[in-house]
Design a protein around this motif. Structure first.
Motif, short mmCIF file in Angstrom:
data_model
loop_
_atom_site.label_atom_id
_atom_site.label_comp_id
_atom_site.label_asym_id
_atom_site.label_seq_id
_atom_site.Cartn_x
_atom_site.Cartn_y
_atom_site.Cartn_z
N GLN A 150 68.52 94.26 41.72
CA GLN A 150 68.74 93.02 40.88
C GLN A 150 70.45 92.77 40.55
OE1 GLN A 150 66.70 93.22 37.26
NE2 GLN A 150 67.26 91.12 36.59
N SER A 151 70.65 91.47 40.61
CA SER A 151 71.95 91.22 40.59
C SER A 151 72.27 90.33 39.02
CB SER A 151 72.47 90.69 41.66
OG SER A 151 73.79 89.88 41.43
N ASN A 152 73.12 90.47 38.31
CA ASN A 152 73.27 89.62 37.22
C ASN A 152 74.55 88.70 37.43
OD1 ASN A 152 71.44 90.76 35.72
ND2 ASN A 152 72.59 92.34 34.91
N MET A 153 74.39 87.83 38.34
CA MET A 153 75.57 86.65 38.79
C MET A 153 75.53 85.57 37.75
SD MET A 153 75.72 84.35 42.23
CE MET A 153 75.86 85.83 43.61
N GLY A 154 76.62 85.53 37.09
CA GLY A 154 76.96 84.36 36.42
C GLY A 154 76.96 83.06 36.82
N ILE A 155 76.87 81.95 36.19
CA ILE A 155 76.83 80.61 36.85
C ILE A 155 78.22 80.44 37.54
CG2 ILE A 155 77.35 79.45 34.81
CD1 ILE A 155 75.02 77.70 36.21
N ASP A 156 79.15 81.07 36.96
CA ASP A 156 80.54 80.93 37.55
C ASP A 156 80.89 81.27 38.74
OD1 ASP A 156 80.43 83.09 36.10
OD2 ASP A 156 82.53 83.00 35.65
N GLU A 157 79.87 82.14 39.25
CA GLU A 157 79.90 82.84 40.50
C GLU A 157 79.11 82.13 41.68
OE1 GLU A 157 80.24 87.55 39.61
OE2 GLU A 157 79.23 86.54 38.20
N LEU A 158 78.49 81.30 41.34
CA LEU A 158 77.61 80.67 42.35
C LEU A 158 78.53 79.83 43.35
CD1 LEU A 158 74.95 78.82 40.19
CD2 LEU A 158 74.59 80.42 41.85
N PRO A 159 78.14 80.09 44.46
CA PRO A 159 78.85 79.47 45.82
C PRO A 159 78.91 77.98 45.47
CG PRO A 159 77.20 80.95 46.66
CD PRO A 159 76.92 80.83 45.19
N VAL A 160 80.05 77.46 45.96
CA VAL A 160 80.24 76.00 45.68
C VAL A 160 78.92 75.11 46.38
CG1 VAL A 160 81.92 73.95 46.65
CG2 VAL A 160 82.70 76.22 45.69
N GLU A 161 78.91 75.61 47.49
CA GLU A 161 77.55 74.79 48.23
C GLU A 161 76.31 74.75 47.18
OE1 GLU A 161 79.33 77.56 49.63
OE2 GLU A 161 80.66 76.54 50.70
N ILE A 162 76.03 75.78 46.54
CA ILE A 162 74.78 75.88 45.64
C ILE A 162 75.06 74.65 44.46
CG2 ILE A 162 73.41 77.31 44.10
CD1 ILE A 162 72.98 77.93 47.14
N LEU A 163 76.29 74.87 43.83
CA LEU A 163 76.74 73.81 42.71
C LEU A 163 76.54 72.48 43.33
CD1 LEU A 163 79.66 75.69 41.10
CD2 LEU A 163 77.45 75.10 40.07
N VAL A 164 77.11 72.18 44.40
CA VAL A 164 76.93 70.80 45.02
C VAL A 164 75.51 70.42 45.08
CG1 VAL A 164 77.44 69.42 47.05
CG2 VAL A 164 79.10 70.95 46.17
N ARG A 165 74.63 71.28 45.70
CA ARG A 165 73.17 70.97 45.81
C ARG A 165 72.46 70.81 44.51
NH1 ARG A 165 70.07 73.68 50.86
NH2 ARG A 165 68.47 72.43 50.05
N ILE A 166 72.89 71.49 43.44
CA ILE A 166 72.47 71.24 42.19
C ILE A 166 72.93 70.03 41.58
CG2 ILE A 166 72.40 72.14 39.96
CD1 ILE A 166 72.52 74.99 40.97
#
Length: 181
Positions: free
Chosen positions: A3-19
């Motif tokens: 399990q990984s506890n990735m923060g929203i600020d660590e999301l790849p740019v491509e994922i943010l753009v899709r959101i």
């Protein structure tokens, strides 16, 4: 499975753009300041940078504000546009939508999808599209707001839509696949 506890600020740019793009697609109208694309640019510097740099995020245009339409055209760079001005909501504003079309028509070479209703004020823009074409246009859903059309405009529409030489018009719309009038 780890399990990984990735923060929203660590999301790849491509994922943010899709959101962010999903937010764009969900929005139907843009009243005063309710556009979620603008909202995400005010969350933090990182999101602002991602959103402003993602041309595809700004390609759906349906605002009644000239400054917003100009900004979206600029931010969308050269990406294909989707234009949506087709509900009774827009006709409450009468001729005030004309300046919006003045901004959009020079971009007709970039219009990929259009959903629009035309009245007397906007009919010249429909004629412009017919005359000049839109090479990227894939889908067009065009209607004429009968409550606002004069008899003269109705006669012009009838004359324009009785196309005898379909190939002449077809050349201006080589990508067109769906047309509803």
């Amino acid at each position: 499975v780890q399990q990984s506890n990735m923060g929203i600020d660590e999301l790849p740019v491509e994922i943010l753009v899709r959101i962010f793009s999903a937010l764009r697609d969900e929005q139907r109208y843009m009243y005063i300041h309710s556009d979620s694309r603008i909202v995400v640019t005010h969350v933090c510097r990182s999101w602002r940078s991602v959103a402003l740099g993602a041309a595809e995020l700004w390609t759906k245009i349906h605002s009644l504000r000239e400054d917003v339409v100009r900004a979206y055209v600029e931010r969308s760079q050269q990406a294909p546009l989707k234009i949506v001005y087709a509900d009774d909501f827009y006709f409450q504003y009468g001729a005030s939508i004309k300046p919006i079309w003045d901004i959009l028509l020079p971009q007709s070479h970039r219009i990929r999808d259009i959903i629009a209703s035309f009245d007397d004020v906007l009919y010249p823009f429909f004629q412009h599209l017919l005359s000049n074409g839109a090479p990227l246009l894939v889908s067009a859903d065009l209607s004429f707001h009968m409550d606002f059309l004069t008899e003269k405009a109705l006669m012009q529409i009838e004359a324009q839509t009785q196309i005898t030489d379909f190939e002449t018009y077809r050349r201006g719309f080589p990508a067109l696949r769906d047309l509803t009038i």
